[in-house]
Design a protein around this motif. Structure first.
Motif, short mmCIF file in Angstrom:
data_model
loop_
_atom_site.label_atom_id
_atom_site.label_comp_id
_atom_site.label_asym_id
_atom_site.label_seq_id
_atom_site.Cartn_x
_atom_site.Cartn_y
_atom_site.Cartn_z
N ASN A 381 0.85 -1.20 0.00
CA ASN A 381 0.00 0.00 0.00
C ASN A 381 0.88 1.24 0.00
N PHE A 382 0.64 2.13 -0.95
CA PHE A 382 1.36 3.38 -0.99
C PHE A 382 0.65 4.46 -0.17
N TYR A 383 -0.64 4.28 0.06
CA TYR A 383 -1.44 5.27 0.77
C TYR A 383 -2.05 4.62 2.03
N PRO A 384 -2.25 5.37 3.12
CA PRO A 384 -2.86 4.80 4.32
C PRO A 384 -4.33 4.46 4.09
N ASN A 390 -8.72 0.28 12.08
CA ASN A 390 -7.28 0.31 12.33
C ASN A 390 -6.61 0.86 11.08
N LEU A 391 -5.91 2.00 11.21
CA LEU A 391 -5.30 2.65 10.06
C LEU A 391 -4.00 1.95 9.70
N HIS A 392 -4.00 1.28 8.53
CA HIS A 392 -2.79 0.67 8.02
C HIS A 392 -1.94 1.74 7.33
N ALA A 393 -0.66 1.71 7.60
CA ALA A 393 0.23 2.72 7.02
C ALA A 393 0.44 2.46 5.54
N GLY A 394 0.75 3.53 4.80
CA GLY A 394 1.15 3.42 3.41
C GLY A 394 2.60 3.85 3.26
N VAL A 395 3.25 3.39 2.21
CA VAL A 395 4.66 3.70 1.99
C VAL A 395 4.89 5.21 1.93
N LEU A 396 3.90 5.95 1.45
CA LEU A 396 4.04 7.40 1.29
C LEU A 396 3.59 8.17 2.52
N GLN A 397 3.25 7.48 3.60
CA GLN A 397 2.91 8.18 4.85
C GLN A 397 4.23 8.56 5.53
N LEU A 398 4.82 9.64 5.04
CA LEU A 398 6.14 10.07 5.47
C LEU A 398 6.07 11.49 6.03
N LEU A 399 7.10 11.84 6.77
CA LEU A 399 7.17 13.18 7.34
C LEU A 399 7.65 14.19 6.31
N ASP A 400 7.26 15.44 6.48
CA ASP A 400 7.74 16.50 5.61
C ASP A 400 9.26 16.59 5.70
N GLY A 420 -2.12 -2.13 -7.72
CA GLY A 420 -1.02 -1.43 -8.38
C GLY A 420 -1.47 -0.14 -9.04
N VAL A 421 -2.65 -0.17 -9.64
CA VAL A 421 -3.20 1.04 -10.26
C VAL A 421 -3.47 2.11 -9.20
N LYS A 422 -4.04 1.70 -8.06
CA LYS A 422 -4.30 2.65 -6.98
C LYS A 422 -2.99 3.23 -6.44
N ASN A 423 -1.98 2.39 -6.33
CA ASN A 423 -0.69 2.88 -5.83
C ASN A 423 -0.07 3.89 -6.78
N LEU A 436 -1.59 13.62 0.00
CA LEU A 436 -1.70 12.18 0.16
C LEU A 436 -3.10 11.85 0.66
N GLY A 437 -3.76 10.92 -0.03
CA GLY A 437 -5.11 10.52 0.36
C GLY A 437 -5.10 9.47 1.44
N TYR A 438 -5.99 9.64 2.43
CA TYR A 438 -6.21 8.66 3.50
C TYR A 438 -7.57 8.02 3.24
N ALA A 439 -7.60 6.72 3.06
CA ALA A 439 -8.83 6.02 2.68
C ALA A 439 -9.49 5.39 3.90
N TYR A 440 -10.72 5.80 4.17
CA TYR A 440 -11.54 5.23 5.22
C TYR A 440 -12.78 4.59 4.59
N PRO A 441 -13.48 3.73 5.32
CA PRO A 441 -14.59 2.98 4.71
C PRO A 441 -15.64 3.86 4.04
#
Length: 552
Positions: A381-384, A390-400, A420-423, A436-441
């Motif tokens: 997952n590139f995005y959270p 429970n919020l799963h982290a994404g690779v792009l959930q990084l600090l400024d 892969g397309v979503k990433n 960065l988008g955070y996806a919730y239900p």
């Protein structure tokens, strides 16, 4: 034992004494707050080095209820709020005298409190606190981590001659760190009072009391307002935050006014040395070093223009590996828009990546390598995203302030699946818009980012970029002696000056003179007219934003 040593070794005892002094002075018990006391201590005789850091210490080796600090990223802010008991009454067994006790910065065992079981707890003795899941900064460089190392004596105290038993990881915590397979520190942080309103993705520094993992506050059997089970972390250390501050990008690397003045006075000399250091990694190609330095200095910047806030995006670089014959085929392109440079590199592309990574990692606070293989794209997952609250982290959930090296050379022919397309969409959105988008239900929201991107490619990049720098296989000679990794040998104090130079110039305030702004916009209009008359691709608004960004 001094007062500062007391609060480090036995903070609950110190806080209890402060509470008793507070109510003896006539203060209301419910108004007791120790954050001001600790803040004053930090400015006086309490040295931060005396407080063990979870960034460099194993929580299993630290005494329970001791004072600890944690420099971290808020990975999930959706674990609370939580109702807790901050006061309760105890009776003296000898004379029956009743006395109030403070349990604010702890997880009180309410099952042992008679008043609670009998329903005699006043509402004012109850309060609300925020519960956050925090992790150590993802991709943090070694030189940044070394700032958390305590004194030698403190490190020896934390060492154990026997085998250290690390706590068993929690099932819900396996997807909470953005970089899979990377060792890190984590903690559930509980915040009180004014410190409670901290959003997800923030960089914070918290000082508080280390507690054993709590089973009764955020339990697996507890339900939220929608009757959904909350994630539990029974094996994760808990910090009851007494003092918490949000750390902005400028404060990542503390610099004094004298250092700022010295860096600006020595800017020309430091820049020349820095270009020499960076150019050494590319066979002496100073032009490549110029572009890398521009990227390291760029950041997201917003300014007011004609009553509108214009957001300048960081400089996005693409380094394309090409042969000499390919360079000859593109020789007709305008050099200002498509600079032709050369690079000496070995046969394997991984060695090129190391040449890019090693010097950059020594200069930036955080560096992440992102290989774009089909396996990575389709399985990570590139995005959270939220999964059962429970919020799963994404690779792009990084600090400024993080620099990301995107490696397109790993991509081969194959099928890009739905994930892969979503990433790819998420990565493209961060590169183009710095959000960065955070996806919730039931909803998705965007958070602003400030992440630097350098792309490595063997063909035309899949992502929009401001500059494409071809890197050929022509031979080059390193400027100075290098170590085994191909990185220029420089003293640590010189590297420290480089870091301060980049940091100061990157985050210093500046104004683009009106004349310069107007000149750039006039050139932009003229270039569009010329391109239209010659049937050439038109410059975009991004090109104008790039010129304004470089003008600073």
């Amino acid at each position: 034992m001094t007062q500062s040593t007391n609060i480090v070794a036995n903070p609950l005892h110190v806080l209890e004494n402060l509470f008793e002094q507070s109510i003896s002075n006539g203060d209301r018990p419910t108004e007791f707050d120790a954050s001001k006391y600790l803040e004053d201590m930090l400015q006086s005789d309490l040295d931060l080095a005396k407080i063990p850091s979870l960034n460099s210490s194993n929580p299993a080796t630290l005494p329970t209820d001791s004072l600890v600090r944690f420099r971290c990223m808020v990975q999930d802010s959706n674990l609370g709020p939580e109702i807790y008991l901050k006061l309760h009454e105890v009776s003296n067994a000898t004379n029956g005298e009743k006395k109030l006790r403070c349990t604010k910065y702890s997880d009180a065992d309410v099952s042992a409190i008679d008043q609670f079981n009998e329903g005699r707890i006043p509402n004012e003795w109850l309060d609300e606190r925020s519960v956050l899941y925090c992790v150590s900064p993802p991709g943090e460089s070694l030189w940044m981590k070394q700032q958390d190392h305590s004194s030698v004596d403190q490190q020896l105290e934390n060492m154990s001659l026997g085998e250290v038993n690390h706590p068993e990881s929690d099932p819900h915590s396996t997807n909470k760190f953005p970089l899979l397979g990377v060792s890190h520190s984590n903690a559930v942080v509980k915040l009180y009072g004014a410190d409670r309103n901290i959003e997800v993705g923030s960089r914070i520094e918290v000082i508080g009391i280390l507690s054993k993992p709590s089973h009764n506050s955020v339990s697996e059997d507890s339900m939220d307002d929608f009757d959904l089970p909350k994630a539990s972390f029974p094996n994760t250390p808990v910090i009851h935050g007494i003092y918490c501050r949000k750390v902005n990008s400028m404060d990542i690397l503390p610099v004094s006014n004298d250092e700022i003045g010295a860096a600006k006075q020595q800017a020309c000399d430091l820049r020349a040395q820095l270009l020499e250091y960076l150019g050494n990694a590319f066979g002496g190609d100073v032009m490549v070093a110029e572009y890398v330095l521009l990227q390291l200095l760029s950041r997201v910047y917003g300014y007011l223009h004609s009553f509108l806030t214009v957001r300048l995006i960081t400089l996005v670089l693409t380094f394309r590996f090409v042969s000499i014959s390919e360079l000859q085929n593109v020789a007709h392109l305008h050099l200002d828009s498509f600079p032709l440079t050369s690079l000496s590199f070995h046969q394997k592309l991984r060695q090129h990546q190391l040449k890019m990574e090693i010097p950059t990692r020594k200069l930036v606070p955080a560096f992440v390598e992102l290989p774009l293989s089909l396996d990575v794209l389709n399985t990570t997952n590139f995005y959270p995203r939220s999964n059962d609250e429970n919020l799963h982290a994404g690779v792009l959930q990084l600090l400024d302030g993080t620099t990301v090296l995107v490696d397109e050379t790993m991509l081969k022919e194959g099928t890009l699946k739905e994930q892969g397309v979503k990433n790819m969409r998420a990565l493209n959105k961060v590169i183009q818009q710095q959000v960065l988008g955070y996806a919730y239900p039931f909803h998705e929201f965007d958070l602003s980012t400030d992440i630097g991107f350098i792309v490595l490619s063997r063909a035309k990049s899949m992502f929009p970029c401001h500059c494409v720098v071809p890197l050929s296989q022509s031979a080059g000679v390193p400027l100075l002696a290098s170590d085994d990794n191909g990185s220029l040998k420089v003293a640590e104090n010189v590297l420290s000056n480089f870091r301060k130079y980049i940091h100061i110039l990157k985050y210093s305030d500046y104004d683009i003179p009106q004349a310069v702004s107007e000149h750039i916009q006039e050139r932009f209009v003229e270039t569009r007219k010329q391109a239209a008359s010659e049937s050439l691709p038109l410059p975009t608004q991004d090109d104008l934003m790039l010129q304004l960004n470089l003008a600073r």
